[in-house]
Write an enzyme that holds these catalytic residues in place. Structure first.
Site, mmCIF file in Angstrom:
data_model
loop_
_atom_site.group_PDB
_atom_site.id
_atom_site.type_symbol
_atom_site.label_atom_id
_atom_site.label_comp_id
_atom_site.label_asym_id
_atom_site.label_seq_id
_atom_site.Cartn_x
_atom_site.Cartn_y
_atom_site.Cartn_z
ATOM 1 C CE LYS A 54 57.099 65.939 21.806
ATOM 2 N NZ LYS A 54 58.250 65.015 21.288
ATOM 3 C CB THR A 107 56.533 63.138 18.136
ATOM 4 O OG1 THR A 107 56.948 62.434 19.178
ATOM 5 C CG2 THR A 107 54.872 64.039 17.670
ATOM 6 C CE LYS A 129 56.876 63.926 12.858
ATOM 7 N NZ LYS A 129 57.087 63.272 14.650
#
Length: 292
Positions: free
Chosen positions: A174, A99, A242
């Protein structure tokens, strides 16, 4: 043994079983991990092959999969004289399951094109359990003809893989996924807090609501454990911090503010500062006590 040769770089809680599925499906699989002990453990469990550098792992591979931590981690294993790109043969495909930012996906796509190879950004959802069961959801960006070449291979660890558009669109999907998870967990945290104060039985509540409009994966799999004060289920909040940071940066590029996402990210950061950074995302319920 299938004719397609693959390599897998990054053997964390996701990559280790994903690479295992490839080997068990009959693909000649070579792995690399920065911690060589993990690579040794993988070869012992699956009787596969390991390499000393990302470059060596990528040699002769038709498809190279990557699943590491963040943008800089991806760059560290792709670029350089011992990086993946230095070992890839012409017309091979690099698939990044990490990701990352959409900016990195576009950067890698352009770099790969100059190198005579192809790129698909392919972040996954489903967590460690999904990786182990081969039931991940994969969100992809890239060229349709390249996606078609890798989809059947990814299917060994996926229940769903979809091409969303050009490079970067997989990563943007995502981001949407992570925002949705954050919103559900915020609502679930508040709902469970009320249910407990009202002396409702949490298992009865979940068994009642999971079949209706309020039902969700998070409710069915995390509500009871949240009430039991159990938060050790794989996807650490430091990783979600993150991910949500990536979401907020992307939103700024489109002139958007995401108040709920920002609020949840602030809560996760506060929890991390209290030493809970390795707890899973459902620990968000503890942020309610911090807000008093």
């Amino acid at each position: 043994m299938k004719s397609v040769k693959v390599a897998f770089v990054g053997l964390g809680v996701m990559g280790f079983p994903m690479a295992g599925h490839l080997h068990k499906a009959g693909y000649s699989t070579t792995v690399f991990n920065r911690n060589s002990d993990k690579a040794s453990n993988w070869t012992q469990e699956y009787q596969g092959m390991s390499a000393n550098t990302p470059k060596a792992a990528a040699m002769d591979a038709d498809i190279v999969f990557v699943c590491v931590g963040n943008d800089d981690d991806v760059r560290s294993v792709v670029y350089g004289e011992n990086g993946i790109a230095a070992g890839m043969k012409s017309d091979a495909i690099l698939v990044d399951h990490t990701t990352t930012s959409a900016t990195l996906a576009v950067e890698l796509s352009e770099y790969c094109q100059r190198q005579g190879v192809h790129f698909i950004d392919a972040p996954v959802s489903g967590g460690q359990m999904g990786a182990e069961k081969g039931a991940l959801t994969i969100m992809c960006g890239g060229e349709p003809r390249i996606f078609e070449r890798v989809q059947s291979v990814m299917d060994v660890y996926a229940k769903q893989s979809t091409l969303l558009g050009e490079n970067g669109q997989g990563q943007r999907c995502k981001m949407v996924n992570q925002i949705c998870i954050s919103g559900v967990l915020r609502g679930l945290s508040e709902a469970l807090t009320l249910a407990e104060k009202a002396n409702l039985d949490i298992e009865d509540v979940v068994n009642t609501l999971k079949h209706g409009a309020a039902g969700s994966w998070q409710m069915e799999n995390r509500a009871v454990t949240m009430a039991q004060d159990k938060f050790d289920f794989g996807f650490a909040i430091d990783w979600m911090i993150k991910d949500l940071g990536i979401c907020l940066d992307e939103a700024k590029q489109h002139g958007l503010t995401l108040p709920l996402t920002q609020s949840v990210n602030d809560d996760y950061q506060a929890l991390s500062e209290q030493g809970l950074g390795r707890m899973d995302t459902s620990v968000l319920i503890k942020a309610l006590s911090l807000e008093k």
